[in-house]
Design a protein around this motif. Sequence first.
Motif, mmCIF file in Angstrom:
data_model
loop_
_atom_site.group_PDB
_atom_site.id
_atom_site.type_symbol
_atom_site.label_atom_id
_atom_site.label_comp_id
_atom_site.label_asym_id
_atom_site.label_seq_id
_atom_site.Cartn_x
_atom_site.Cartn_y
_atom_site.Cartn_z
ATOM 1 N N THR A 185 0.825 -1.202 0.000
ATOM 2 C CA THR A 185 0.000 0.000 0.000
ATOM 3 C C THR A 185 0.865 1.260 0.000
ATOM 4 O O THR A 185 2.042 1.217 0.334
ATOM 5 C CB THR A 185 -0.906 0.018 1.229
ATOM 6 N N ALA A 186 0.233 2.369 -0.363
ATOM 7 C CA ALA A 186 0.968 3.626 -0.474
ATOM 8 C C ALA A 186 0.531 4.597 0.621
ATOM 9 O O ALA A 186 -0.419 4.344 1.351
ATOM 10 C CB ALA A 186 0.705 4.228 -1.844
ATOM 11 N N GLY A 211 11.210 4.330 -2.830
ATOM 12 C CA GLY A 211 11.192 3.599 -4.104
ATOM 13 C C GLY A 211 10.274 4.155 -5.163
ATOM 14 O O GLY A 211 10.709 4.471 -6.265
ATOM 15 N N ARG A 212 9.022 4.326 -4.824
ATOM 16 C CA ARG A 212 8.080 4.705 -5.876
ATOM 17 C C ARG A 212 7.317 5.961 -5.504
ATOM 18 O O ARG A 212 6.921 6.157 -4.360
ATOM 19 C CB ARG A 212 7.105 3.558 -6.139
ATOM 20 N N LEU A 215 7.355 9.442 7.330
ATOM 21 C CA LEU A 215 6.654 8.177 7.555
ATOM 22 C C LEU A 215 6.875 7.198 6.407
ATOM 23 O O LEU A 215 7.103 6.006 6.626
ATOM 24 C CB LEU A 215 5.161 8.441 7.736
ATOM 25 N N ALA A 216 6.796 7.719 5.175
ATOM 26 C CA ALA A 216 6.979 6.844 4.007
ATOM 27 C C ALA A 216 8.368 6.220 4.015
ATOM 28 O O ALA A 216 8.539 5.043 3.698
ATOM 29 C CB ALA A 216 6.756 7.637 2.728
ATOM 30 N N GLN A 217 9.345 7.029 4.404
ATOM 31 C CA GLN A 217 10.720 6.527 4.434
ATOM 32 C C GLN A 217 10.879 5.440 5.493
ATOM 33 O O GLN A 217 11.456 4.388 5.239
ATOM 34 C CB GLN A 217 11.669 7.693 4.731
ATOM 35 N N ARG A 218 10.319 5.711 6.671
ATOM 36 C CA ARG A 218 10.485 4.740 7.757
ATOM 37 C C ARG A 218 9.633 3.491 7.537
ATOM 38 O O ARG A 218 10.028 2.391 7.924
ATOM 39 C CB ARG A 218 10.122 5.376 9.101
ATOM 40 N N ARG A 245 7.209 2.787 2.247
ATOM 41 C CA ARG A 245 5.980 2.771 1.440
ATOM 42 C C ARG A 245 6.137 3.650 0.218
ATOM 43 O O ARG A 245 6.956 4.582 0.211
ATOM 44 C CB ARG A 245 4.802 3.319 2.248
ATOM 45 N N GLN A 246 5.304 3.376 -0.768
ATOM 46 C CA GLN A 246 5.248 4.257 -1.939
ATOM 47 C C GLN A 246 4.572 5.561 -1.529
ATOM 48 O O GLN A 246 3.811 5.580 -0.568
ATOM 49 C CB GLN A 246 4.397 3.642 -3.021
#
Lengths: 311, 413
Positions: free
Chosen positions: A174-175, A246-247, A196-199, A202-203
């Motif tokens: 999930t993103a 990543g994305r 948050l996305a980095q930790r 997540r995309q």
Amino acid sequence: MIDLRPSLCYASLLSFGQCQQVDNADREYVKARRGERGGITVEKPPVATITAVSVPFRDTPDGCAAICYAADLGKRIGVPVRVIAHIPHAADVLRMLRDTSASVSADEHRRVERRVHELVGRSDVEVSIGTSSFVRHAFPSGTIVVDNELARQRRDIWALAPIEEASVARADNTAICIPLGDDESGRHALRYGLALAQRLQRQVLCYHTTWRKPDEPSAQPESHITGGTRANIEDAEHACVQLGIGRFRTIIETADGVVEGIVRAALREHCALIIVARGLHTGMGSYADQLLEESPIPVCIAPRPMPEVSR
Amino acid sequence: MTRIRWSSPYVTMMVVLAMYVVKATAKLVIGSWVHSPVISGDGMHNVADFFEAVFVIVGVFIATRPPNGKYPFGRKNVESILEVMIGLGLAVAMCVVAKDAVLGIIRSMHAASAGPDTFTPDSLRMGPRYFWWVTGVMFVSACISVGIGMYEVATGKASGRSSIIADGKETLVDSGIEFTALVGILCEYRWNAPWIEYPLALGVAFLMAKTAWELTSRGLDGLLQRSLGPTIESALREYTEMMPGVIAMTGLKTFRIGSTAIVIAKVASRCHGRALQHLKRAVLDDLRKNLAWYGFRESERYLRFERPTPHRRRDAYAIIRREGIAAIAPTLEVATHLRICDVDNDAIVRWTDVEKPINRLDVLALLMRKRVQRFVLLASVGQSADTAVSALLGGTDIASVEAHTCIPELLGM
């Protein structure tokens, strides 16, 4: 590091929103800071620091779900999880129970701890007994507070309303949805969202819905966005690359309503979390508050005062 | 000038009709010229295929008419009827081909036992003058069948018209028959060994039987509203339950009407208001995408959201209440009140305080009168539990449980 424009730092462009208009010179400067010219030291984009996850103890279905969510979030991020049990009228309650010859405070701590460990299935969750109300509780900087009610009540904390979810994501791919506009609140949300996305690895899905330009014949939503929004999206994309996320995807729409557009896009794209910030100058009808009412997806709200920036 | 949309079902079927006109004419002319029952028979088969294609066009026209009060799901089942008809037609053709092949093998074996070079079809005209016409017509016809069959299948898949897919598959099987006939003719000319055609024809009959079975069973599945199968249903369930806000998919019925998938689902969720509207739209959209992934270009989804099944009970908490402040009591002895709580799915939705009777037996009578199912005391930590309560409740259906906090507010009161 060569400081090309001391009056305008990259952080201000990306996060603090000092300038409403990003002119060409600013863009050149940002490009330079990004290392797109040779010989320039590349700076990591500023993201918020996450130090802990806190959750109020409530032995109710919603409260238990929030505790499980917080425990899952803390485990995935790799920060301590703190459960705080608030005892209102503590002195009176303790006195009342002491009449019964029980060592109340320690016993309450052990009871809550036992319940929490039973709920989350592990023993590395810290439990503390607080006597001050959560409405006034001083959470340390960088703490994500997982609670539906506090997300509505307090604007000074980094709050996450899990709605009814008991884990960060039901699926692994999930993103995280970060709605971006052309103002500073989007950039502010981005700092927290990227952290948050980095930790969470997540995309990132950047979402923007725009009003139509009356003089623009094109049906493409991209043709209707402002220069500020375009700059914010580009910066977000670049920051993702810098942070090794990543994305990154962007959805630009001309939705009927902003909140409706955000929720529908996040559901459509299977996002696990929506991250927003309250507008600094919004008098009524904050999108963040509307999202808390309309979203079945957990909503994370960046705090109003800026915490320290990690470099 | 209007551009021709080659992916349109009607354009495709017009091309198919034109193909059958050309093929049937050529085969009937050549067949009667060389006195070949194989080629003439195949030409007649193409005439039958022509009318079948006309039926498909009519079927597509009827199936694409919009639903109305009389036909709430439209008339899409016409396509299933066509699938069954094409499948049965193919089965009949398969029987004829298989019968001819078996008889041919028997005749050729008899002829072989009678002596070499004695088996020649009656009055068949052979020679270089006829060879190129015969082989040319059969070869071109077989190649056209392959091309048009694939075109039909592709168009049928793109437009979601199962009757066109069925007709395309039938055309592809036809090409097998034509190639077999061609091989037989070539062997007849090259080695004077027409018997080779018959074993090959048996192989073609097998393919025909397989396709006929597929088409008929698929058509019957649609007509009898068979479910879309456990694979698709479990995927739909899994993806829906991954959606935030969805507790579970509590009911799911799937079936097919023509080429349209129908999904009727019940979803449990605690969402309400606008959140529920957004969730409903997202689930519908997700179901559509999943069905499209499984090849159902058209689908109708009917979704009903409901609150989770209520699990209600009544609990009684022993409470100490003084000066407007309350705490959960560790023993019945120190309790001043009993808090009678209505609990719905583990959430306290209503409570009322009753003064604790002095006599223990009166407490029990009160609990039973209030239909209490669980009696709650503060959890004991490092001390023995209130054995008096266990003794009091022994022999009743009331369970004794422990609260994990002394603060009623933290329990949702």
